[in-house]
Design a protein around this motif. Structure first.
Motif, short mmCIF file in Angstrom:
data_model
loop_
_atom_site.label_atom_id
_atom_site.label_comp_id
_atom_site.label_asym_id
_atom_site.label_seq_id
_atom_site.Cartn_x
_atom_site.Cartn_y
_atom_site.Cartn_z
N VAL A 5 -13.74 66.23 -44.57
CA VAL A 5 -14.32 66.30 -43.03
C VAL A 5 -15.26 67.38 -43.22
CG1 VAL A 5 -13.67 66.89 -40.85
CG2 VAL A 5 -12.23 65.50 -42.18
N GLY A 6 -16.59 66.99 -42.71
CA GLY A 6 -17.52 68.18 -42.71
C GLY A 6 -18.14 68.63 -44.25
N GLU A 7 -18.53 69.75 -44.20
CA GLU A 7 -19.14 70.16 -45.35
C GLU A 7 -18.43 70.66 -46.56
OE1 GLU A 7 -22.10 72.73 -43.52
OE2 GLU A 7 -23.72 70.97 -43.69
N SER A 8 -18.81 70.55 -47.63
CA SER A 8 -18.16 70.79 -48.89
C SER A 8 -19.09 71.90 -49.71
CB SER A 8 -18.01 69.87 -49.83
OG SER A 8 -16.87 68.76 -49.29
N TYR A 9 -18.50 72.90 -50.32
CA TYR A 9 -19.05 73.67 -51.36
C TYR A 9 -18.80 73.28 -52.79
CZ TYR A 9 -19.97 76.64 -47.31
OH TYR A 9 -20.52 77.26 -46.07
N ILE A 10 -19.60 73.33 -53.65
CA ILE A 10 -19.65 73.12 -54.96
C ILE A 10 -20.26 74.21 -55.97
CG2 ILE A 10 -21.57 71.60 -54.99
CD1 ILE A 10 -19.96 69.87 -57.05
N ILE A 11 -19.76 74.31 -56.94
CA ILE A 11 -20.42 75.38 -58.05
C ILE A 11 -19.99 74.87 -59.19
CG2 ILE A 11 -18.28 76.87 -58.13
CD1 ILE A 11 -20.68 79.26 -58.46
N LYS A 42 -23.89 73.97 -50.68
CA LYS A 42 -23.46 73.22 -49.42
C LYS A 42 -23.60 71.97 -49.20
CE LYS A 42 -23.97 74.85 -45.33
NZ LYS A 42 -24.12 75.80 -43.97
N PHE A 43 -23.00 70.90 -49.09
CA PHE A 43 -23.32 69.71 -48.71
C PHE A 43 -22.29 68.75 -48.06
CE2 PHE A 43 -21.26 68.78 -52.56
CZ PHE A 43 -20.97 67.22 -52.62
N ASN A 44 -22.50 67.70 -47.50
CA ASN A 44 -21.46 66.76 -46.91
C ASN A 44 -21.39 65.63 -47.71
OD1 ASN A 44 -19.82 65.18 -45.18
ND2 ASN A 44 -20.87 66.03 -43.43
N GLY A 45 -20.25 65.96 -48.66
CA GLY A 45 -19.95 64.52 -49.59
C GLY A 45 -19.39 63.55 -49.06
N SER A 46 -18.74 63.49 -47.76
CA SER A 46 -18.47 62.33 -47.13
C SER A 46 -19.60 61.56 -46.74
CB SER A 46 -17.28 62.59 -46.14
OG SER A 46 -17.97 63.51 -44.99
N TYR A 60 -17.23 73.29 -66.04
CA TYR A 60 -16.36 73.36 -64.83
C TYR A 60 -16.83 73.19 -63.41
CZ TYR A 60 -13.57 74.97 -69.11
OH TYR A 60 -12.96 75.22 -70.22
N THR A 61 -16.08 72.50 -62.83
CA THR A 61 -16.61 72.56 -61.43
C THR A 61 -15.69 72.58 -60.64
OG1 THR A 61 -18.27 70.62 -62.28
CG2 THR A 61 -17.98 70.86 -59.66
N LEU A 62 -15.87 73.50 -59.33
CA LEU A 62 -15.05 73.95 -58.34
C LEU A 62 -15.61 73.18 -56.98
CD1 LEU A 62 -14.53 77.61 -59.03
CD2 LEU A 62 -12.83 75.63 -59.66
N VAL A 63 -14.59 72.57 -56.25
CA VAL A 63 -15.29 72.15 -55.13
C VAL A 63 -14.40 72.58 -54.08
CG1 VAL A 63 -15.66 69.87 -54.00
CG2 VAL A 63 -16.15 70.17 -56.29
N PHE A 64 -14.91 73.03 -52.88
CA PHE A 64 -14.27 73.43 -51.77
C PHE A 64 -14.28 72.44 -50.70
CE2 PHE A 64 -14.68 76.93 -54.44
CZ PHE A 64 -13.52 77.48 -54.46
N PHE A 65 -13.28 71.78 -49.99
CA PHE A 65 -13.49 70.77 -48.81
C PHE A 65 -12.47 70.88 -47.86
CE2 PHE A 65 -11.44 68.73 -52.34
CZ PHE A 65 -10.66 67.99 -51.76
N ASN A 66 -12.69 70.22 -46.83
CA ASN A 66 -11.58 70.07 -45.77
C ASN A 66 -11.22 68.80 -45.63
OD1 ASN A 66 -12.03 72.63 -44.42
ND2 ASN A 66 -13.78 72.26 -43.75
N VAL A 67 -9.78 68.52 -45.25
CA VAL A 67 -9.20 67.03 -45.01
C VAL A 67 -8.88 66.96 -43.86
CG1 VAL A 67 -9.04 66.54 -47.51
CG2 VAL A 67 -7.07 67.76 -45.95
#
Length: 67
Positions: A5-11, A42-46, A60-67
């Motif tokens: 839901v909404g935007e995610s952050y990835i690094i 920051k991008f909207n992966g959905s 290694y990849t970290l992804v922060f997102f809302n559900v």
């Protein structure tokens, strides 16, 4: 990613080359490569089709997102 839901952050972290995040527009056209090595994006992966480009090394990849 379809349940996000909404935007995610990835690094991307680690000792690697390549591995950019390719993101297409809403029409699944015009892909843009984003260098996420040691940088948050920051991008909207959905809503936007995306994929990781090939890489060499340890990544290694970290992804922060809302559900």
């Amino acid at each position: 990613d379809g349940r996000n839901v909404g935007e995610s952050y990835i690094i991307g972290l680690g000792n690697y080359t390549g591995g950019e995040l390719m993101i297409w527009d809403k029409d699944d056209k015009n892909p843009v490569k984003h260098d996420i090595r040691n940088k948050f994006l920051k991008f909207n992966g959905s809503e936007y089709f995306h994929e990781t480009q090939p890489f060499k090394g340890e990544r290694y990849t970290l992804v922060f997102f809302n559900v």
